[in-house]
Write a protein that holds these residues in place. Structure first.
Motif, PDB file in Angstrom:
ATOM      1  N   PRO A 170       0.817  -1.224   0.000  1.00 48.99           N
ATOM      2  CA  PRO A 170       0.000   0.000   0.000  1.00 48.99           C
ATOM      3  C   PRO A 170       0.847   1.270   0.000  1.00 48.99           C
ATOM      4  N   PHE A 171       2.035   1.214   0.604  1.00 53.90           N
ATOM      5  CA  PHE A 171       2.916   2.377   0.636  1.00 53.90           C
ATOM      6  C   PHE A 171       3.333   2.787  -0.776  1.00 53.90           C
ATOM      7  N   SER A 176      -1.152   9.634  -1.517  1.00 57.75           N
ATOM      8  CA  SER A 176      -1.361  10.781  -0.636  1.00 57.75           C
ATOM      9  C   SER A 176      -2.064  10.380   0.652  1.00 57.75           C
ATOM     10  N   MET A 177      -2.156  11.342   1.593  1.00 53.20           N
ATOM     11  CA  MET A 177      -2.819  11.089   2.869  1.00 53.20           C
ATOM     12  C   MET A 177      -4.311  10.850   2.680  1.00 53.20           C
ATOM     13  N   LEU A 309      -1.390  -1.557   8.693  1.00 59.75           N
ATOM     14  CA  LEU A 309      -2.125  -0.466   8.058  1.00 59.75           C
ATOM     15  C   LEU A 309      -1.623   0.906   8.511  1.00 59.75           C
ATOM     16  N   ALA A 310      -1.104   0.990   9.736  1.00 57.25           N
ATOM     17  CA  ALA A 310      -0.634   2.276  10.250  1.00 57.25           C
ATOM     18  C   ALA A 310       0.736   2.659   9.693  1.00 57.25           C
ATOM     19  N   MET A 314       2.458   6.531   8.290  1.00 54.07           N
ATOM     20  CA  MET A 314       3.658   7.223   8.770  1.00 54.07           C
ATOM     21  C   MET A 314       4.701   7.346   7.668  1.00 54.07           C
ATOM     22  N   LEU A 315       4.867   6.289   6.904  1.00 54.63           N
ATOM     23  CA  LEU A 315       5.847   6.316   5.823  1.00 54.63           C
ATOM     24  C   LEU A 315       5.444   7.283   4.714  1.00 54.63           C
ATOM     25  N   THR A 316       4.136   7.393   4.459  1.00 49.56           N
ATOM     26  CA  THR A 316       3.670   8.342   3.439  1.00 49.56           C
ATOM     27  C   THR A 316       3.987   9.764   3.840  1.00 49.56           C
TER      28      THR A 316
END
Length: 439
Positions: A170-171, A176-177, A309-310, A314-316
């Motif tokens: 997913p990353f 975007s956020m 999922l979290a 944070m990486l984004t």
């Protein structure tokens, strides 16, 4: 919007409603680039809850063991500080009329020059990358523990690598956020399930643990406990990116309050029940204390789902800043080339994080990141940057007094907690037998 009016606005009633047109679909940052504001307040709420909530549900019962029952007051104080400084941080983004800074490091730049930008960047990236590394390690080692109970002979390192791949997908695919908000909803629900399961199973297990001991306060390790609690409220690094995606940014203050109150409710439930039931035997992660069974397995799997999922959220936050700084945009590179370069960069990031996730002790790594980076980024730097940009006199006396308390608590947690965490990590490598259980 004149500066004098803005300062008065902050002082009178200490409101954080933003003085700009919330109906504008595009917001321009200080570099002149525009980005669309089309994310909902609902999505922003879940982004905050998902990023912050998981770590506390893992280790706050042990924080109470380290600090005693008085650590509950530390949790309440940390929640209040998270709201207070989270709003100050977003205020700093709009300190200049007609402009919005794009990130926390940019606030450091305009506040204290290049030194401020570099210091905040290092701390900012240590939280985004270090926190994600912790999440990958937690996911892999949790599945490893489950697998060993059903005689699946796959090493912990392999499970950590699998967890890293699940984080990476997913990353790389989500840009975007706003787009990661759907991940945040599932992550927040997973965390709620963990809290409920730990409370129910823990209370059912109380008769077998009624003899466990408790302390009102443990002064020697209370600062280290505060460092862990700091990590549990570490959301400042993603706040600028979450707010930048909101269609109605004037709702930021309300969204932040509701999100932190939601997190606080879950934290208090699991911390109080976990410490009440297991007392001096409370561990990190708390589900290691629970009796093995289907419900405990569900809790572990939900927690694994949450951290997987979290971590991309944070990486984004980290990736968006780097990609903007180096011009990795569709406008400059075109869709195909932008996707390839962005994907390669993000995949390399996860690949590098996988190695410390395999070898470092999670509990002490959480404490180190929380004590050093989060305590400064949450408790100290938003306040000193705000004072630099708006002046100390822009605050009323109550806010000024609370700011001083925040800074003192942050410095104490940073110094004492960092010292304890480094000692714990050194012990893992110098005396592995006595350090067992820290992972």
């Amino acid at each position: 919007m004149e500066a004098k009016q803005e300062h008065k606005h902050v002082t009178d009633g200490y409101s954080f409603e933003q003085d700009f047109d919330a109906e504008k679909a595009v917001d321009h940052d200080s570099s002149g680039h525009g980005h669309e504001r089309n994310g909902s307040s609902f999505g922003a709420y879940f982004n905050i809850v998902c990023v912050i909530a998981g770590t506390g549900t893992l280790q706050l019962p042990e924080s109470l063991k380290e600090g005693g029952w008085v650590a509950i007051a530390c949790i309440l104080l940390a929640a209040a500080i998270a709201v207070f400084t989270g709003n100050l941080l977003i205020r700093c983004l709009y300190y200049k009329d007609g402009e919005r800074l794009s990130s926390y490091p940019e606030i450091g730049l305009v506040s204290f020059g290049k030194a401020g930008k570099y210091i905040i960047s290092v701390l900012n990236y240590s939280i985004c990358l270090g926190g994600s590394c912790v999440y990958i390690s937690i996911a892999g080692n949790s599945v490893y523990d489950l697998a060993t109970h059903i005689n699946v002979n796959v090493s912990a390192a392999v499970w950590v690598i699998i967890a890293a791949v699940l984080v990476c997908l997913p990353f790389v695919l989500v840009k975007s956020m706003k787009e990661v908000a759907i991940l945040a909803i599932f992550g927040a629900v997973a965390t709620l399930v963990v809290v409920i399961v730990v409370m129910v199973v823990g209370l059912m297990d109380y008769p077998a643990n009624a003899s466990n001991t408790h302390n009102v306060v443990v002064w020697g390790s209370l600062p280290a406990a505060m460092g862990n609690i700091c990590f549990s409220f570490g959301g400042n690094v993603v706040y600028p990116h979450v707010e930048s995606a909101m269609k109605n940014p004037q709702s930021w203050a309300k969204v932040l309050v509701f999100a932190v109150l939601t997190i606080l409710g879950m934290y208090l439930c699991i911390a109080v029940v976990g410490y009440h039931v297991y007392g001096h035997l409370a561990t990190t992660p708390i589900y290691d204390n629970l009796p093995k069974g289907p419900t405990t397995t569900v809790a572990i799997l939900m927690l694994v789902a949450h951290v997987i999922l979290a971590a991309p959220i944070m990486l984004t936050s980290f990736a968006l800043e780097v990609e903007e700084a180096y011009g990795i945009t569709v406008q400059r590179l075109g869709k195909a080339r932008e996707f390839m370069i962005r994907g390669a960069f993000r995949a390399l990031t996860v690949f590098i994080l996988t190695f410390p996730a395999i070898f470092l002790p999670v509990g002490k790594l959480m404490s180190l990141i929380g004590s050093f980076s989060n305590s400064l980024m949450i408790f100290v730097l938003p306040i000193v940057c705000y004072w630099r940009l708006f002046g100390i006199r822009s605050m009323n006396y109550a806010s000024l007094a609370f700011s001083v308390i925040c800074i003192l608590v942050g410095i104490l947690a940073c110094i004492c907690g960092t010292k304890d965490a480094i000692a714990g990590i050194v012990k893992v490598f110098t005396d592995p037998e006595s350090a067992k259980g820290m992972h």
